[in-house]
Design a protein around this motif. Structure first.
Motif, PDB file in Angstrom:
ATOM      1  N   VAL A  40       0.840  -1.188   0.000  1.00 42.10           N
ATOM      2  CA  VAL A  40       0.000   0.000   0.000  1.00 42.10           C
ATOM      3  C   VAL A  40       0.879   1.243   0.000  1.00 42.10           C
ATOM      4  N   ALA A  41       0.542   2.210  -0.813  1.00 39.21           N
ATOM      5  CA  ALA A  41       1.331   3.449  -0.861  1.00 39.21           C
ATOM      6  C   ALA A  41       0.450   4.602  -1.300  1.00 39.21           C
ATOM      7  N   THR A  42       0.897   5.800  -1.000  1.00 40.65           N
ATOM      8  CA  THR A  42       0.238   7.007  -1.496  1.00 40.65           C
ATOM      9  C   THR A  42       1.262   7.819  -2.286  1.00 40.65           C
ATOM     10  N   THR A  43       0.766   8.678  -3.158  1.00 37.77           N
ATOM     11  CA  THR A  43       1.656   9.473  -4.009  1.00 37.77           C
ATOM     12  C   THR A  43       1.647  10.941  -3.617  1.00 37.77           C
ATOM     13  N   ALA A  44       1.202  11.219  -2.395  1.00 35.00           N
ATOM     14  CA  ALA A  44       1.130  12.614  -1.956  1.00 35.00           C
ATOM     15  C   ALA A  44       2.497  13.283  -1.989  1.00 35.00           C
ATOM     16  N   ASP A  45       3.549  12.524  -1.655  1.00 35.63           N
ATOM     17  CA  ASP A  45       4.909  13.043  -1.691  1.00 35.63           C
ATOM     18  C   ASP A  45       5.770  12.081  -2.492  1.00 35.63           C
ATOM     19  N   PRO A  46       5.837  12.242  -3.817  1.00 39.17           N
ATOM     20  CA  PRO A  46       6.574  11.307  -4.671  1.00 39.17           C
ATOM     21  C   PRO A  46       8.034  11.145  -4.274  1.00 39.17           C
ATOM     22  N   GLU A  47       8.617  12.203  -3.678  1.00 41.99           N
ATOM     23  CA  GLU A  47      10.020  12.127  -3.297  1.00 41.99           C
ATOM     24  C   GLU A  47      10.240  11.259  -2.069  1.00 41.99           C
ATOM     25  N   ASN A  48       9.212  11.166  -1.228  1.00 44.93           N
ATOM     26  CA  ASN A  48       9.317  10.369  -0.002  1.00 44.93           C
ATOM     27  C   ASN A  48       8.073   9.495   0.154  1.00 44.93           C
ATOM     28  N   PRO A  49       7.908   8.515  -0.723  1.00 47.09           N
ATOM     29  CA  PRO A  49       6.713   7.669  -0.652  1.00 47.09           C
ATOM     30  C   PRO A  49       6.677   6.843   0.625  1.00 47.09           C
ATOM     31  N   LEU A  50       5.497   6.741   1.211  1.00 45.95           N
ATOM     32  CA  LEU A  50       5.301   5.922   2.399  1.00 45.95           C
ATOM     33  C   LEU A  50       4.631   4.625   1.983  1.00 45.95           C
ATOM     34  N   ILE A  51       5.140   3.513   2.474  1.00 45.69           N
ATOM     35  CA  ILE A  51       4.662   2.202   2.042  1.00 45.69           C
ATOM     36  C   ILE A  51       4.293   1.355   3.253  1.00 45.69           C
ATOM     37  N   GLY A  52       3.168   0.656   3.149  1.00 43.28           N
ATOM     38  CA  GLY A  52       2.752  -0.277   4.186  1.00 43.28           C
ATOM     39  C   GLY A  52       2.416  -1.622   3.545  1.00 43.28           C
ATOM     40  N   THR A  53       2.349  -2.665   4.343  1.00 42.85           N
ATOM     41  CA  THR A  53       2.051  -3.997   3.815  1.00 42.85           C
ATOM     42  C   THR A  53       0.978  -4.689   4.650  1.00 42.85           C
ATOM     43  N   VAL A  54       0.260  -5.585   3.994  1.00 39.74           N
ATOM     44  CA  VAL A  54      -0.721  -6.454   4.647  1.00 39.74           C
ATOM     45  C   VAL A  54      -0.449  -7.873   4.183  1.00 39.74           C
ATOM     46  N   SER A  55      -0.504  -8.821   5.117  1.00 40.62           N
ATOM     47  CA  SER A  55      -0.197 -10.210   4.795  1.00 40.62           C
ATOM     48  C   SER A  55      -1.297 -11.130   5.297  1.00 40.62           C
ATOM     49  N   TRP A  56      -1.775 -12.008   4.413  1.00 36.02           N
ATOM     50  CA  TRP A  56      -2.734 -13.058   4.785  1.00 36.02           C
ATOM     51  C   TRP A  56      -2.151 -14.416   4.416  1.00 36.02           C
ATOM     52  N   THR A  57      -2.551 -15.437   5.166  1.00 32.92           N
ATOM     53  CA  THR A  57      -2.178 -16.819   4.861  1.00 32.92           C
ATOM     54  C   THR A  57      -3.444 -17.648   4.715  1.00 32.92           C
ATOM     55  N   LEU A  58      -3.495 -18.500   3.701  1.00 26.93           N
ATOM     56  CA  LEU A  58      -4.655 -19.356   3.462  1.00 26.93           C
ATOM     57  C   LEU A  58      -4.424 -20.709   4.116  1.00 26.93           C
ATOM     58  N   VAL A  59      -5.284 -21.060   5.085  1.00 32.12           N
ATOM     59  CA  VAL A  59      -5.214 -22.361   5.745  1.00 32.12           C
ATOM     60  C   VAL A  59      -6.442 -23.178   5.355  1.00 32.12           C
ATOM     61  N   ASN A  60      -6.634 -24.311   6.004  1.00 28.38           N
ATOM     62  CA  ASN A  60      -7.675 -25.251   5.559  1.00 28.38           C
ATOM     63  C   ASN A  60      -9.069 -24.652   5.441  1.00 28.38           C
ATOM     64  N   ASP A  61      -9.439 -23.789   6.381  1.00 29.90           N
ATOM     65  CA  ASP A  61     -10.811 -23.279   6.367  1.00 29.90           C
ATOM     66  C   ASP A  61     -10.925 -21.834   5.889  1.00 29.90           C
TER      67      ASP A  61
END
Length: 293
Positions: free
Chosen positions: A233-254
């Motif tokens: 995830v990122a925003t382009t409000a400040d192209p010189e200093n982009p801020l980035i975040g991440t989200v992680s999911w894992t798929l299990v049996n159910d």
């Protein structure tokens, strides 16, 4: 359901964004030509095979064979401009369909960026979601040859994000040993996953200090894994200093488990939570809020 929206649009959306989502399938040559027509870049790099002599010395490598197969498949589609005209998506004067042009333009000049990479039982899909004001668009593919281009109002974005996380209907839903909710010190979880990855499952009881519930849950999370979802995830409000975040999911049996790292009482903690595809937008919202500050 939480709708991801960073505020009102600077201007009212044009007609192609009104109403329900619109979708069109495009081959790689069609997509490439459409982007060239309006001067917009692709949101990804097209893999190309450059012969540097390695194949000649070592024989044809798997990557070289895959690249040649990709080249043959792309060649089989023919010229992108020809098929776009045949489908009435490009007129005789070279003007691209307004909806497609608008969607590709938004993909190139967004305010919010979400890149999704999903693997389910070895099948990989990628999607590039972009949003600006009251409009959003996405591009998705499984094979890198045929793409789905979609555009829609920002109010529909949360639903469109959920489509990317929807598990194929033929995927079996079984009983899972992974709890729907679990909190584990991040250091413990990280050490356990490393032990399991290297075949040292005998260390798990020691690493979890004899906590049977945590041991079983983390072992099940490792052995039941059918896939994963990664979102950048990122925003382009400040192209010189982009801020980035991440989200992680894992798929299990159910189904899916969200894997979020937070600070609780001063300790870095892994939160494992059962989630549905429709909740992806809600899971992304705090990350978006953080990078948008």
């Amino acid at each position: 359901m939480t709708t991801i929206d960073l505020g009102p649009a600077p201007a009212a959306p044009t007609e192609p964004w009104a109403g329900v989502p619109r979708r069109v399938g495009l081959t790689l040559p069609e997509l490439t030509h459409a982007c060239e027509t309006i001067g917009a870049p692709l949101p990804f790099e097209v893999a190309t095979h450059l012969d540097d002599g390695l194949d000649a010395r070592l024989g044809q490598t798997r990557s070289a064979a895959d690249a040649e197969a990709l080249d043959r498949a792309v060649a089989g589609f023919g010229e992108g401009s020809t098929s776009l005209r045949r489908r009435d998506l490009l007129d005789a004067g070279g003007t691209l369909d307004s909806g497609i042009a608008g969607a590709l333009g938004l993909l190139a000049t967004p305010e919010v960026v979400i890149d999704l990479d999903v693997v389910v039982d070895g099948l990989r899909g990628r999607a590039w979601h972009r949003q600006k004001g009251e409009a959003a668009a996405s591009l998705a593919t499984v094979d890198g040859l045929v793409f789905e281009l979609s555009w829609y109002p920002s109010a529909a974005w949360s639903t469109e994000l959920g489509r990317t996380a929807t598990v194929p209907g033929e995927t079996a839903r079984l009983t899972s040993a992974v709890p729907e909710q679990l909190k584990v010190p991040f250091a413990t979880a990280d050490a356990v996953f490393e032990a399991l990855r290297t075949g040292r499952g005998d260390l798990v009881p020691v690493l979890t200090e004899g906590d049977v519930v945590v041991s079983r849950a983390l072992e099940a999370l490792h052995t039941e894994s059918h896939g994963r979802l990664r979102a950048i995830v990122a925003t382009t409000a400040d192209p010189e200093n982009p801020l980035i975040g991440t989200v992680s999911w894992t798929l299990v049996n159910d189904g899916w488990r969200s894997m979020r790292t937070v600070s609780l009482d001063g300790e870095l903690t892994l939160l494992i939570t059962s989630v549905e595809p429709s909740e992806l937008a809600a899971d992304l919202a705090p990350v978006l809020a953080e990078v948008a500050r």
